[in-house]
Design an enzyme around this catalytic site. Structure first.
Site, PDB file in Angstrom:
ATOM      1  N   ASP A  46       9.393   2.309   1.135  1.00 37.65           N
ATOM      2  CA  ASP A  46       8.270   3.065   1.681  1.00 37.65           C
ATOM      3  C   ASP A  46       8.235   2.795   3.182  1.00 37.65           C
ATOM      4  O   ASP A  46       7.781   1.742   3.637  1.00 37.65           O
ATOM      5  CB  ASP A  46       6.971   2.611   0.995  1.00 37.65           C
ATOM      6  CG  ASP A  46       5.741   3.312   1.561  1.00 37.65           C
ATOM      7  OD1 ASP A  46       5.844   3.912   2.651  1.00 37.65           O
ATOM      8  OD2 ASP A  46       4.683   3.232   0.912  1.00 37.65           O
ATOM      9  N   PHE A 100       0.866  -1.187   0.000  1.00 45.05           N
ATOM     10  CA  PHE A 100       0.000   0.000   0.000  1.00 45.05           C
ATOM     11  C   PHE A 100       0.899   1.231   0.000  1.00 45.05           C
ATOM     12  O   PHE A 100       1.796   1.350   0.832  1.00 45.05           O
ATOM     13  CB  PHE A 100      -0.920   0.037   1.231  1.00 45.05           C
ATOM     14  CG  PHE A 100      -1.831   1.237   1.203  1.00 45.05           C
ATOM     15  CD1 PHE A 100      -2.952   1.252   0.393  1.00 45.05           C
ATOM     16  CD2 PHE A 100      -1.540   2.381   1.950  1.00 45.05           C
ATOM     17  CE1 PHE A 100      -3.780   2.376   0.334  1.00 45.05           C
ATOM     18  CE2 PHE A 100      -2.369   3.508   1.898  1.00 45.05           C
ATOM     19  CZ  PHE A 100      -3.488   3.494   1.083  1.00 45.05           C
ATOM     20  N   LYS A 121       3.362   9.730   8.435  1.00 44.88           N
ATOM     21  CA  LYS A 121       2.740   9.262   9.680  1.00 44.88           C
ATOM     22  C   LYS A 121       3.414   9.795  10.952  1.00 44.88           C
ATOM     23  O   LYS A 121       3.166  10.919  11.329  1.00 44.88           O
ATOM     24  CB  LYS A 121       2.679   7.740   9.666  1.00 44.88           C
ATOM     25  CG  LYS A 121       1.593   7.228   8.687  1.00 44.88           C
ATOM     26  CD  LYS A 121       1.302   5.770   8.910  1.00 44.88           C
ATOM     27  CE  LYS A 121       0.253   5.240   7.944  1.00 44.88           C
ATOM     28  NZ  LYS A 121      -1.120   5.529   8.372  1.00 44.88           N
TER      29      LYS A 121
HETATM   30  N1  PLP Z   1       2.590   4.123   2.412  1.00 47.08           N
HETATM   31  C1  PLP Z   1       2.309   3.315   3.443  1.00 47.08           C
HETATM   32  C2  PLP Z   1       3.197   2.159   3.733  1.00 47.08           C
HETATM   33  C3  PLP Z   1       1.175   3.548   4.226  1.00 47.08           C
HETATM   34  O1  PLP Z   1       0.891   2.722   5.242  1.00 47.08           O
HETATM   35  C4  PLP Z   1       0.360   4.653   3.924  1.00 47.08           C
HETATM   36  C5  PLP Z   1      -0.854   4.921   4.705  1.00 47.08           C
HETATM   37  O2  PLP Z   1      -1.379   4.079   5.388  1.00 47.08           O
HETATM   38  C6  PLP Z   1       0.704   5.481   2.840  1.00 47.08           C
HETATM   39  C7  PLP Z   1       1.838   5.190   2.120  1.00 47.08           C
HETATM   40  C8  PLP Z   1      -0.136   6.659   2.481  1.00 47.08           C
HETATM   41  O3  PLP Z   1       0.051   7.663   3.421  1.00 47.08           O
HETATM   42  P1  PLP Z   1      -0.984   8.877   3.504  1.00 47.08           P
HETATM   43  O4  PLP Z   1      -2.289   8.327   3.928  1.00 47.08           O
HETATM   44  O5  PLP Z   1      -0.349   9.803   4.521  1.00 47.08           O
HETATM   45  O6  PLP Z   1      -1.027   9.492   2.152  1.00 47.08           O
END
Ligand code: PLP
Length: 399
Positions: free
Chosen positions: A225, A140, A254
Site C-alpha cells: 500500500d 491504515f 494521494k
Molecule cells: N492507504 C494508506 C496508506 C493511507 O494513508 C490512506 C489514507 O490516508 C488510504 C489507504 C486511504 O486512502 P483514501 O482516503 O484516498 O481512500
C-alpha cells in the site's frame, strides 16, 4: 454569501455537512506553492500537503496547465471507451515501476479494495480456497468495508460490524509474527512500506524482503500500500525501490493527482489477467481530467528533477528534527521518525495541542496518532520554508 468571512462559513459548514471530521476552525480559500490563504487573506505555511497529497505544491503550473487543457477537451466518457490521458498516465507508471498493468479508481481505499479483490480472485481462479488477508497492527488502508476490515484500529470498526471475514493481523516489523499468521488460506499479505497514519513508522531494514520470501514460500500475493508513501514521498518514485524488493501489487492515490482525486492499482500482467470484463470497475476511475493531472505529476517527478531536488531536503529535514529533539530534550520529544519528506516528532502529550499552536502561528502540520506530529510538505518545499516552519514547530512543542 461567497463574500462571508471564515467564521460564517465554518458556521454554515457545521449546519449542513455530516460531522464525521474533526475540522480545524479554518476556512481555506486559496493555495499557491507551499502557502495556503484563508478567507481573510491570512497566510499559512503548508507542511502537511493536504495529508501527503499536494506533492508538487498548490496550483502547480504544469498540473494546472494539463487540467485546463483537458477541461477544454473532454471530462468524462466512462470506461466503455479509450481516452488518451488514461493511457498516458498508465504508460508512465508502467515505464517507471515493476507493473505491467494499471487499474484506475478514485481513492486509496478503492485502490486497496481492488488489490484485495484481485488477490482473492487470483486464487479462486486457480481453484484454491484462499481468502485470508494478513495485514499489520498500526496499518491504515481505507474506509471501505474490506479496507477498514484490514485496518487494525478497533475504533474504525466500531458500529460497522460484522467486518469482512478472513483478516488476520500481525505485528508490524516482526517477521515471525507475520509467519505465524500466514497459512494455507492466505490470499495476500498487505503492508505499508512506511506506516503513515499509524505514526510514521518505516518498515525495519529487511522486513519487506522477508515478507517477499514469506509470500513466495506460501504462494500468496504481496501487496504494498503506497497510497501515502508512493509518488516521491520517501525520496524514490515508489517506496519499494529503496528496499530492493518488488511487490505483486502496489496501490497509489494521494499525490498521484496532486490533489485531483485518483487512485491506481498496479500489478503484473500475470495477476491482472483475473480481472476480466465484468469482474470489477468504476464509473469515474481513469477519468480524463484526473489522468491528465496524474500524467503531468508523473512527468514532473520523473523528468522535472523534483525527486533529485527533494531527496537532500528530506534528509536535511530528518537531521533538523533530530537536532530539535536534542535541543528540547526527551521530556518534550520522545522520538523522531520518518523517511524522505514524511517525518514526525513524537511528543509525550497531546499532538493535537502542538498542531493547534502551530496553526495559530501560521504553520499547518498534522497528527499521525495521538502523540505524533507529522510533516508531509509539498516535495518542492525549500529549506528556507522548512526552517521557518520548524522554528514555529519547536516553539509549539516547547509550549
Ligand atoms: N492507504 C494508506 C496508506 C493511507 O494513508 C490512506 C489514507 O490516508 C488510504 C489507504 C486511504 O486512502 P483514501 O482516503 O484516498 O481512500
Amino acid at each position: 454569501m461567497s463574500g462571508q468571512g471564515s467564521e460564517e462559513l465554518i458556521e454554515r459548514a457545521s449546519e449542513v455537512l455530516v460531522a464525521n471530521y474533526a475540522r480545524a476552525p479554518l476556512a481555506i480559500e486559496r493555495g499557491e506553492g507551499c502557502r495556503l490563504f484563508d478567507r481573510e487573506g491570512r497566510s499559512y505555511l503548508d507542511l502537511m500537503g493536504g495529508i501527503a497529497t499536494v506533492a508538487l505544491g498548490h496550483a502547480h503550473p504544469r498540473v494546472l496547465a494539463a487540467l485546463e487543457a483537458q477541461a477544454k477537451r473532454l471530462w468524462h466518457v466512462s470506461n466503455l471507451f479509450v481516452s488518451e490521458p488514461q493511457v498516458r498516465a498508465a504508460e508512465r507508471i508502467v515505464a517507471n515501476s515493476f507493473a505491467d498493468r494499471v487499474f484506475f479508481c478514485n481513492s486509496g481505499g478503492e485502490a486497496n479494495e481492488a488489490a484485495l479483490k484481485l488477490a482473492r480472485r487470483w486464487h479462486r481462479e486457480r481453484g484454491d480456497d484462499r481468502y485470508e488477508i494478513v495485514a499489520f497492527e498500526g496499518g491504515f488502508h481505507g474506509r471501505t468495508l474490506f479496507t477498514v476490515s484490514a485496518t487494525a484500529n478497533p475504533a474504525y470498526h466500531e458500529g460497522f460490524g460484522p467486518m469482512v471475514p478472513g483478516i488476520r493481523f500481525a505485528e508490524f516489523g516482526d517477521i515471525e509474527s507475520a509467519a505465524s499468521e500466514v497459512g494455507p488460506r492466505t490470499a495476500a499479505i498487505l503492508v505499508e512500506p512506511v506506516q503513515g497514519e499509524g505514526g510514521v513508522r518505516p518498515a525495519p531494514p529487511g522486513f519487506l524482503r522477508a515478507l517477499r520470501e514469506l509470500a513466495d514460500a506460501n504462494g500468496c500475493l504481496l501487496i504494498f500500500d503506497e497510497v501515502q508513501v508512493g509518488i516521491g514521498r520517501t525520496g524514490t518514485l515508489f517506496a519499494y525501490e529503496a528496499h530492493e524488493v518488488v511487490p505483486d501489487v502496489m496501490t497509489l492515490a494521494k499525490a498521484l493527482g496532486n490533489g485531483i482525486p485518483i487512485g491506481a492499482m498496479c500489478t503484473s500482467e500475470r495477476f491482472s489477467k483475473v480481472l476480466v470484463p465484468g469482474t470489477h470497475g468504476s464509473t469515474f476511475g481513469g477519468n480524463p481530467l484526473a489522468c491528465a493531472c496524474a500524467d503531468a505529476v508523473l512527468a514532473e517527478l520523473t523528468q522535472g528533477g523534483v525527486l533529485a531536488r527533494s531527496r537532500p531536503v528530506g534528509e536535511w529535514l530528518g537531521r533538523e528534527l533530530d537536532e530539535m529533539a536534542r535541543r528540547l530534550g526527551p521530556e518534550l520529544v520522545v522520538d523522531t521518525r520518518g523517511v524522505g519528506q514524511l517525518r514526525c516528532s513524537a511528543v509525550p502529550g497531546a499532538g493535537s495541542e502542538v498542531v493547534g499552536r502551530c496553526r495559530d502561528d501560521g504553520v499547518l502540520v498534522i497528527q499521525a496518532g495521538a502523540h505524533t506530529v507529522r510533516l508531509a510538505p509539498p516535495l518542492v518545499i525549500t529549506r528556507d520554508e522548512l526552517a521557518e516552519g520548524l522554528a514555529v514547530l519547536e516553539a509549539a512543542i516547547a509550549g
